[in-house]
Design an enzyme around this catalytic site. Structure first.
Site, short mmCIF file in Angstrom:
data_model
loop_
_atom_site.label_atom_id
_atom_site.label_comp_id
_atom_site.label_asym_id
_atom_site.label_seq_id
_atom_site.Cartn_x
_atom_site.Cartn_y
_atom_site.Cartn_z
N LYS A 93 -10.85 -5.22 -5.24
CA LYS A 93 -11.86 -4.16 -5.46
C LYS A 93 -11.20 -2.88 -5.92
CE LYS A 93 -14.32 -5.30 -1.39
NZ LYS A 93 -13.27 -4.88 -0.44
N LYS A 132 -3.55 -10.46 -7.66
CA LYS A 132 -4.88 -10.91 -7.24
C LYS A 132 -5.97 -9.98 -7.76
CE LYS A 132 -6.15 -8.76 -2.85
NZ LYS A 132 -7.54 -8.45 -3.14
N LYS A 179 0.84 -1.21 0.00
CA LYS A 179 0.00 0.00 0.00
C LYS A 179 0.87 1.26 0.00
CE LYS A 179 -4.18 -1.78 0.22
NZ LYS A 179 -5.14 -1.75 -0.85
P1 ATP Z 1 -9.36 -3.79 -1.54
O1 ATP Z 1 -8.74 -3.80 -2.92
O2 ATP Z 1 -10.13 -2.56 -1.23
O3 ATP Z 1 -8.39 -4.19 -0.45
P2 ATP Z 1 -10.26 -6.51 -1.74
O4 ATP Z 1 -10.89 -6.94 -3.00
O5 ATP Z 1 -8.84 -6.90 -1.50
O6 ATP Z 1 -10.47 -4.95 -1.61
P3 ATP Z 1 -10.91 -6.97 1.02
O7 ATP Z 1 -12.07 -6.26 1.61
O8 ATP Z 1 -9.54 -6.43 1.29
O9 ATP Z 1 -11.16 -7.06 -0.56
O10 ATP Z 1 -10.94 -8.49 1.43
C1 ATP Z 1 -12.14 -9.13 1.76
C2 ATP Z 1 -11.95 -10.63 1.76
O11 ATP Z 1 -11.84 -11.11 0.43
C3 ATP Z 1 -10.69 -11.11 2.49
O12 ATP Z 1 -10.99 -12.31 3.15
C4 ATP Z 1 -9.72 -11.37 1.36
O13 ATP Z 1 -8.75 -12.34 1.71
C5 ATP Z 1 -10.66 -11.88 0.29
N1 ATP Z 1 -10.11 -11.63 -1.04
C6 ATP Z 1 -9.96 -10.43 -1.63
N2 ATP Z 1 -9.45 -10.57 -2.86
C7 ATP Z 1 -9.28 -11.91 -3.06
C8 ATP Z 1 -8.80 -12.71 -4.13
N3 ATP Z 1 -8.41 -12.16 -5.26
N4 ATP Z 1 -8.77 -14.05 -3.97
C9 ATP Z 1 -9.19 -14.63 -2.81
N5 ATP Z 1 -9.66 -13.93 -1.77
C10 ATP Z 1 -9.71 -12.60 -1.88
MG MG Z 2 -7.75 -6.11 0.21
#
Ligand code: ATP
Ligand code: MG
Length: 333
Positions: free
Chosen positions: A200, A197, A113
């Site tokens: 969002k 990965k 980050k």
């Molecule tokens: P941001 O980009 O805002 O961090 P994010 O998509 O990473 O959003 P989070 O809210 O950080 O989502 O994570 C929510 C849940 O989803 C966590 O348990 C995280 O491990 C899971 N997760 C997020 N992205 C993935 C992915 N690509 N594959 C598997 N699990 C995921």
């Molecule tokens: Mg995340």
């Protein structure tokens, strides 16, 4: 009522995508009957990226509706919004006193980050694992169903829980463990941009509410390579990523067909992508319809949030009282 306790949350930073679903929410749903579950919307965590008040409100509503549409049942699980439980922030403040700069600076998510947003390397970003630890241990969770990307943050939560126990010579907190079904590996769903990965905030996601047309466009634009030229060659990362998605949404015979075609160099990525897009559409369509129905029902959303906040606060307040007693917040006079 001796079910093991489970806690997990998602930041309201955008629409839920296939990574969130297969990495986290799908496990939430499977766990509801056998575990004492707390699933929350991590609105305080989302402040690290400075959402506007309007974005924050919309994000919270969206994730709540999406949780429900995916099948999290407010009768079985406690669904709540993090900021509705101020006890969490209080525990976060206490835990911060025993979290050290060096270990926080070394976490991969902080370093990532800090690289991604060099103008906004705030203290909340640094202490993200401390707040995450507070989220988990305030309900004395034994298990945390999260995706692979959260493995290291969860390791920090284990450290902070153990440290508190040792410091106050108690066994107040169980040491939380990552949860996967049948002891499988933690899941990482890749993005459509070839590496890394799906996220969002990364602009590489297929959302659960995505319209079919947009799913087709995104999948057709996904990165691939020039195609295999030797029999049985190893797949490049972008192509392996497409196969990862295929394995999740398509039937085994579809996967086997494309595997065989890759092995004998006959694969046409356009065909694979068409199939993948249709299978994603089939998978997400019922969820998308439910999300849109629930989003139109503010009364129901308010009811769920209120019920969840009450249940979560009760559990959190109980732990916090024990924490304060152990720390020494009691008067001699
Ligand atoms: P941001 O980009 O805002 O961090 P994010 O998509 O990473 O959003 P989070 O809210 O950080 O989502 O994570 C929510 C849940 O989803 C966590 O348990 C995280 O491990 C899971 N997760 C997020 N992205 C993935 C992915 N690509 N594959 C598997 N699990 C995921
Ligand atoms: Mg995340």
């Amino acid at each position: 009522m001796n079910k093991p306790t489970v806690v997990s949350g998602i930041r309201p930073t955008g629409y839920l995508h296939l990574g969130n679903y297969f990495g986290a929410v799908q496990n939430f749903i499977r766990m509801q009957d056998t575990y004492n579950c707390y699933f929350f919307i991590a609105d305080i965590h989302s402040l690290t990226t400075h959402p506007t008040p309007a974005n924050l409100q919309a994000g919270v509503k969206q994730v709540l509706a999406e949780y429900l549409a995916c099948g999290i049942d407010p009768e079985k699980s406690t669904i709540f919004i993090q900021s509705d439980v101020p006890e969490v922030s209080e525990l976060y403040a206490f835990l911060n006193m025993n979290a050290y700069l060096g270990e926080l600076e070394r976490t991969t998510s902080f370093k990532d980050k800090a690289r991604q947003q060099p103008d906004n390397v705030n203290a909340g970003l640094l202490t993200y694992p401390v707040l995450m630890a507070a989220d988990i241990i305030i309900h004395k969770a034994q298990f945390v169903p999260v995706g692979k990307d959260q493995e290291q943050n969860l390791e920090m939560a284990r450290k902070f829980a153990g440290r508190f126990n040792r410091m106050y010579n108690c066994e107040l907190f169980p040491i939380p463990r990552p949860f996967t079904f049948d002891g499988g590996d933690m899941i990482k769903i890749p993005g459509l941009d070839g590496s890394g990965k799906m996220g969002k905030s990364d602009g590489n996601a297929i959302n659960l509410v995505e319209e079919p047309k947009s799913i087709r466009q995104k999948v057709m634009r996904a990165v691939t390579d020039a195609g295999p030229t030797e029999m049985n060659s190893k797949k490049s990362e972008p192509v392996e990523n497409l196969f990862t998605l295929l394995r999740i949404v398509s039937t085994p015979d579809v996967v086997a067909t494309f595997e065989a075609q890759h092995n004998n160099c006959a694969i046409r990525y356009g065909d694979l992508k068409k199939q993948l897009a249709e299978d994603i559409i089939n998978y997400t369509e019922p969820i998308r319809n439910r999300i849109n129905d629930i989003l139109a029902n503010d009364d129901y959303l308010a009811k769920v949030a209120k019920l969840g906040a009450e249940k979560a606060r009760e559990s959190a307040a109980k732990t916090l009282a024990e924490v304060k007693e152990l720390i020494g917040f009691k008067r001699l006079f």
